[in-house]
Design a protein around this motif. Structure first.
Motif, PDB file in Angstrom:
ATOM      1  N   PRO A  92      -1.134 -26.902  28.623  1.00  0.00           N
ATOM      2  CA  PRO A  92      -0.967 -26.351  29.039  1.00  0.00           C
ATOM      3  C   PRO A  92      -1.006 -24.968  29.602  1.00  0.00           C
ATOM      4  CG  PRO A  92       1.063 -28.080  29.340  1.00  0.00           C
ATOM      5  CD  PRO A  92      -0.275 -28.742  28.267  1.00  0.00           C
ATOM      6  N   MET A  93       0.380 -24.957  28.626  1.00  0.00           N
ATOM      7  CA  MET A  93       0.394 -23.493  27.546  1.00  0.00           C
ATOM      8  C   MET A  93      -1.048 -23.111  27.204  1.00  0.00           C
ATOM      9  SD  MET A  93       3.332 -22.741  28.240  1.00  0.00           S
ATOM     10  CE  MET A  93       3.340 -23.133  30.203  1.00  0.00           C
ATOM     11  N   VAL A  94      -1.899 -24.188  25.890  1.00  0.00           N
ATOM     12  CA  VAL A  94      -2.566 -23.546  26.001  1.00  0.00           C
ATOM     13  C   VAL A  94      -3.874 -22.978  26.995  1.00  0.00           C
ATOM     14  CG1 VAL A  94      -5.135 -24.028  24.410  1.00  0.00           C
ATOM     15  CG2 VAL A  94      -3.155 -24.043  23.563  1.00  0.00           C
ATOM     16  N   THR A  95      -4.471 -23.723  27.461  1.00  0.00           N
ATOM     17  CA  THR A  95      -4.778 -23.806  28.997  1.00  0.00           C
ATOM     18  C   THR A  95      -5.087 -21.707  30.193  1.00  0.00           C
ATOM     19  OG1 THR A  95      -4.024 -25.077  30.112  1.00  0.00           O
ATOM     20  CG2 THR A  95      -6.204 -25.902  29.526  1.00  0.00           C
ATOM     21  N   TYR A  96      -3.611 -22.097  30.111  1.00  0.00           N
ATOM     22  CA  TYR A  96      -2.712 -21.192  30.942  1.00  0.00           C
ATOM     23  C   TYR A  96      -2.914 -19.515  30.141  1.00  0.00           C
ATOM     24  CZ  TYR A  96       0.866 -18.405  33.677  1.00  0.00           C
ATOM     25  OH  TYR A  96       1.899 -17.728  34.070  1.00  0.00           O
ATOM     26  N   LEU A  97      -3.412 -19.269  28.804  1.00  0.00           N
ATOM     27  CA  LEU A  97      -3.263 -17.881  28.554  1.00  0.00           C
ATOM     28  C   LEU A  97      -4.524 -18.210  28.046  1.00  0.00           C
ATOM     29  CD1 LEU A  97      -2.284 -16.450  26.226  1.00  0.00           C
ATOM     30  CD2 LEU A  97      -2.472 -17.847  24.381  1.00  0.00           C
ATOM     31  N   PHE A  98      -5.660 -19.012  28.008  1.00  0.00           N
ATOM     32  CA  PHE A  98      -6.869 -18.791  28.414  1.00  0.00           C
ATOM     33  C   PHE A  98      -7.267 -17.768  29.727  1.00  0.00           C
ATOM     34  CE2 PHE A  98      -9.375 -21.483  24.147  1.00  0.00           C
ATOM     35  CZ  PHE A  98      -8.538 -20.814  23.469  1.00  0.00           C
ATOM     36  N   THR A  99      -6.906 -18.880  30.573  1.00  0.00           N
ATOM     37  CA  THR A  99      -6.801 -18.130  31.528  1.00  0.00           C
ATOM     38  C   THR A  99      -6.350 -16.849  32.338  1.00  0.00           C
ATOM     39  OG1 THR A  99      -7.454 -20.381  32.726  1.00  0.00           O
ATOM     40  CG2 THR A  99      -6.700 -18.692  34.326  1.00  0.00           C
ATOM     41  N   PHE A 100      -5.176 -16.852  31.537  1.00  0.00           N
ATOM     42  CA  PHE A 100      -4.579 -15.483  32.285  1.00  0.00           C
ATOM     43  C   PHE A 100      -5.161 -14.390  31.543  1.00  0.00           C
ATOM     44  CE2 PHE A 100      -1.413 -12.559  30.859  1.00  0.00           C
ATOM     45  CZ  PHE A 100      -0.972 -11.805  31.463  1.00  0.00           C
ATOM     46  N   VAL A 101      -5.590 -14.725  30.266  1.00  0.00           N
ATOM     47  CA  VAL A 101      -6.287 -13.465  29.328  1.00  0.00           C
ATOM     48  C   VAL A 101      -7.616 -13.118  29.829  1.00  0.00           C
ATOM     49  CG1 VAL A 101      -7.684 -12.938  26.840  1.00  0.00           C
ATOM     50  CG2 VAL A 101      -5.286 -14.054  26.704  1.00  0.00           C
ATOM     51  N   ALA A 102      -8.558 -14.351  29.725  1.00  0.00           N
ATOM     52  CA  ALA A 102      -9.855 -14.206  30.568  1.00  0.00           C
ATOM     53  C   ALA A 102     -10.652 -13.348  32.029  1.00  0.00           C
ATOM     54  CB  ALA A 102     -10.657 -14.932  30.004  1.00  0.00           C
ATOM     55  N   GLY A 103      -8.623 -14.431  33.661  1.00  0.00           N
ATOM     56  CA  GLY A 103      -9.484 -14.234  34.605  1.00  0.00           C
ATOM     57  C   GLY A 103      -9.648 -15.021  35.270  1.00  0.00           C
ATOM     58  N   THR A 104     -10.260 -16.739  34.495  1.00  0.00           N
ATOM     59  CA  THR A 104     -11.142 -16.955  35.410  1.00  0.00           C
ATOM     60  C   THR A 104     -10.924 -18.562  34.796  1.00  0.00           C
ATOM     61  OG1 THR A 104     -13.317 -17.847  35.779  1.00  0.00           O
ATOM     62  CG2 THR A 104     -13.063 -17.284  33.925  1.00  0.00           C
ATOM     63  N   GLY A 105     -10.765 -19.386  35.146  1.00  0.00           N
ATOM     64  CA  GLY A 105      -9.868 -20.977  35.129  1.00  0.00           C
ATOM     65  C   GLY A 105     -11.529 -22.068  34.009  1.00  0.00           C
ATOM     66  N   PRO A 145      -3.235 -10.855  35.546  1.00  0.00           N
ATOM     67  CA  PRO A 145      -3.630  -9.180  36.276  1.00  0.00           C
ATOM     68  C   PRO A 145      -4.993  -9.328  36.348  1.00  0.00           C
ATOM     69  CG  PRO A 145      -3.141  -9.338  34.101  1.00  0.00           C
ATOM     70  CD  PRO A 145      -3.061 -10.442  34.178  1.00  0.00           C
ATOM     71  N   ILE A 146      -5.901  -9.704  35.820  1.00  0.00           N
ATOM     72  CA  ILE A 146      -7.456  -9.053  36.361  1.00  0.00           C
ATOM     73  C   ILE A 146      -8.237 -10.372  36.476  1.00  0.00           C
ATOM     74  CG2 ILE A 146      -8.192  -7.566  33.907  1.00  0.00           C
ATOM     75  CD1 ILE A 146      -8.981 -10.216  32.729  1.00  0.00           C
ATOM     76  N   SER A 147      -7.444 -11.674  37.410  1.00  0.00           N
ATOM     77  CA  SER A 147      -7.879 -12.624  38.394  1.00  0.00           C
ATOM     78  C   SER A 147      -8.875 -12.059  39.619  1.00  0.00           C
ATOM     79  CB  SER A 147      -7.536 -13.825  38.833  1.00  0.00           C
ATOM     80  OG  SER A 147      -6.972 -13.358  39.509  1.00  0.00           O
ATOM     81  N   ALA A 148     -10.027 -12.632  40.142  1.00  0.00           N
ATOM     82  CA  ALA A 148     -10.411 -12.174  41.156  1.00  0.00           C
ATOM     83  C   ALA A 148      -9.171 -12.084  42.459  1.00  0.00           C
ATOM     84  CB  ALA A 148     -11.662 -13.309  41.434  1.00  0.00           C
ATOM     85  N   ALA A 149      -8.378 -13.494  41.945  1.00  0.00           N
ATOM     86  CA  ALA A 149      -7.227 -13.823  43.646  1.00  0.00           C
ATOM     87  C   ALA A 149      -6.205 -12.144  43.377  1.00  0.00           C
ATOM     88  CB  ALA A 149      -6.394 -15.018  42.796  1.00  0.00           C
ATOM     89  N   THR A 150      -5.738 -12.201  41.925  1.00  0.00           N
ATOM     90  CA  THR A 150      -4.425 -11.368  42.023  1.00  0.00           C
ATOM     91  C   THR A 150      -5.013  -9.853  42.144  1.00  0.00           C
ATOM     92  OG1 THR A 150      -4.181 -12.453  40.077  1.00  0.00           O
ATOM     93  CG2 THR A 150      -3.297 -10.259  40.033  1.00  0.00           C
TER      94      THR A 150
END
Length: 434
Positions: A92-105, A145-150
Motif C-alpha cells: 500500500p505504501m508503493v501504490t500510495y506513493l505512485f498515486t501521490f506523485v502521478a495524481g491518479t490511482g 497535491p496535483i490530483s483532480a479532487a485536491t
C-alpha cells in the motif's frame, strides 16, 4: 425537487454502468432535463478544474511515454522482492506513493500483478496486500497535491484563506494513518494461503505447475525515464511551494491564483519531458494515464455541471431541510460525501457536486478538509476498474467478490482506511483549534 433528484440519480446510475465517458455524457443529458424540463438556470461549467486536470494528465502522460512509470514499477518490484514477508505493509505504501506523485490511482495497474505474484511466491495470501494496495491508491488521491479532487477542493476553498499546504497538512497524515490501519487489518484477513480451499483446488488442478518463479529482475536504469520522473516531481514540488507561499504568486500588484499556477507548471513539465527525452507526443496521448485522465475530465464536465445546477436551483430547500442536522453534527456531511462517491465513481466529481452545498451550509473549511477522505467510497461496490483488475491478477482466487456481493475482499480494509482517515483528520483540526 425530489423528481429532479430522481432524474439526477438515474443519470448517475446509467452513466456508471456505461463506463468510460458514459458518466460525463449522461450528466449532460441529466443537465438537459433539468434545464429544459424543469426550467433550472444552468450554472457555469467547471472550466478551471477541467483545465487543471488536462494539464496534469498531459504531464503524467508524457512521463509515462518516456518510460517514467515503467522505471517506478521496476523500483517497486525490486523493493517488494527484497522484503517479501512485509508485502502487506509495503504494497500500500508503493501504490500510495505512485498515486501521490502521478495524481491518479490508475497507475496502480502496473504494480498490482507484481504484488500478486510476489505474495504467492512467498506463500502469503495475495488478497491481503492486493486489497489494501487498491484502497491505498484511492486514499492517496485525497492527499496528492496535483490530483483532480485536491485541485477542485482548493479552488472552492481559495476564498477562505485556505492554501494547498493547509489541505496537505491534514489530508496526508490522515490518509497515511488510514492506510496503515487498513494494512494492519488486512494482515489478518482470510485463511493462510496453503489452507485456502480455492487455492488448493487450483494447485491440484495444475494451474501453477508451469509458472516460473522469477528471480529479482535487474532493470536497466533508463536515463530518459529517470529524467522524466525528476521533471514531474520537481513540477509537483513547485506547485506545493507556490500553493503554500503567497509571495511566490505575486505578479506586480496582482496575485496569481492556483489554477493558473498548476496549469502553467504542468504544461511546462510536459513540454520539458518531451523536449529533453525526445519522446513522441502522440505516444503520450495514447497511454493509459492520458486516456483515464481524459475520461475523468469528461465525467467532471457533465456530472459536476449537472450537480452544480441541481444544487444551485434547489439551494433554499436543501439548506432548510438539512441545515439544522449538519450544523449540529457536521460530520454527517461526510456520510453524504461517501454515498455520493459510490454513485459517481470519482472523488473529483464528488467534490464538485457536493462541496458547494457544504460551503453553503456554513461548514467550516477545516472541517470540510477533514471530511475530504470520505470521497473515497467507490470501493464499496466491487466494479471499479482497479478493484476488478486486482481480482483478475490474483491467480490464486483469494481476492474475490463474496456470495452477497458486498462481502468482497476490499470492504473491510476500505471501511477501516476511510473511517480512520476521516477520524484522524477531525482529530488534527481539533488540535489545530479548528
Amino acid at each position: 425537487m425530489l423528481l429532479q433528484f430522481l432524474f439526477v440519480l438515474i443519470a448517475i446510475i446509467i452513466g456508471a454502468r456505461l463506463q468510460g465517458i458514459g458518466l460525463g455524457v449522461m450528466g449532460g443529458l441529466g443537465l438537459a432535463i433539468l434545464v429544459f424540463g424543469f426550467g433550472l438556470e444552468p450554472t457555469s461549467p467547471p472550466i478551471d478544474v477541467m483545465l487543471m486536470i488536462v494539464a496534469v494528465i498531459a504531464a503524467a502522460g508524457c512521463m509515462q511515454a518516456a518510460g517514467g512509470l515503467d522505471l517506478m514499477v521496476a523500483m517497486a518490484e525490486k523493493l517488494l522482492r527484497k522484503h517479501p514477508q512485509r508485502i502487506t505493509l509495503l504494497s500500500p505504501m508503493v501504490t500510495y506513493l505512485f498515486t501521490f506523485v502521478a495524481g491518479t490511482g490508475h497507475v496502480a495497474y502496473s504494480v498490482l500483478p507484481v504484488i500478486a505474484e510476489v505474495a504467492r511466491e512467498t506463500n502469503i495470501r495475495p488478497e491481503r496486500p492486493l486489497s489494501i494496495a487498491v484502497i491505498a491508491s484511492q486514499q492517496a488521491i485525497t492527499a496528492s497535491p496535483i490530483s483532480a479532487a485536491t485541485v477542485a477542493l482548493l479552488s472552492m476553498l481559495a476564498g477562505y484563506n485556505i492554501s494547498l499546504l493547509n489541505i496537505l497538512m491534514i489530508s496526508i497524515p490522515a490518509t497515511l494513518v488510514g492506510v496503515l490501519l487498513g494494512a494492519l487489518v488486512s494482515m489478518r484477513m482470510g485463511k493462510e494461503l496453503h489452507e485456502d480451499v480455492e487455492y488448493t483446488e487450483r494447485l491440484k488442478a495444475g494451474m501453477f505447475t508451469e509458472v516460473k518463479t522469477e528471480k529479482e529482475k535487474e532493470s536497466e536504469i533508463n536515463s530518459k525515464a529517470g529524467l522524466s520522473v525528476l521533471i514531474f516531481i520537481l513540477a509537483t514540488v513547485f506547485i506545493i511551494l507556490f500553493g503554500s507561499i503567497e509571495s511566490f504568486r505575486q505578479l506586480g500588484d496582482k496575485t496569481l491564483n492556483m489554477p493558473i499556477i498548476i496549469e502553467i507548471l504542468m504544461l511546462s513539465a510536459a513540454a520539458l519531458i518531451l523536449l529533453t527525452t525526445r519522446t513522441n507526443g502522440i505516444k503520450a496521448a495514447q497511454g493509459s494515464v492520458f486516456v483515464a485522465g481524459m475520461q475523468a475530465v469528461v465525467a467532471i464536465f457533465g456530472i459536476a455541471w449537472m450537480g452544480d445546477t441541481f444544487i444551485n436551483g434547489n439551494m433554499d430547500q436543501l439548506r432548510s431541510s438539512i441545515e439544522g442536522v449538519v450544523t449540529s453534527m457536521p460530520w454527517i456531511f461526510g456520510i453524504a460525501l461517501f454515498v455520493m462517491s459510490i454513485l459517481l465513481y470519482s472523488q473529483a466529481a464528488t467534490v464538485r457536486a457536493l462541496m458547494p452545498l457544504g460551503i453553503a451550509l456554513g461548514i467550516p473549511p477545516l472541517m470540510l478538509i477533514a471530511l475530504f477522505p470520505a470521497v473515497n467510497g467507490y470501493f464499496f461496490l466491487p466494479n471499479y476498474p482497479t478493484v476488478v483488475a486486482a481480482i483478475n491478477f490474483d491467480r490464486t482466487g483469494t481476492t474475490r467478490i463474496g456470495k452477497w456481493v458486498l462481502n468482497h475482499s476490499f470492504m473491510l480494509p476500505g471501511l477501516v482506511a476511510t473511517i480512520s482517515a476521516v477520524g484522524t483528520g477531525l482529530l488534527i483540526i481539533t488540535l489545530m483549534g479548528g
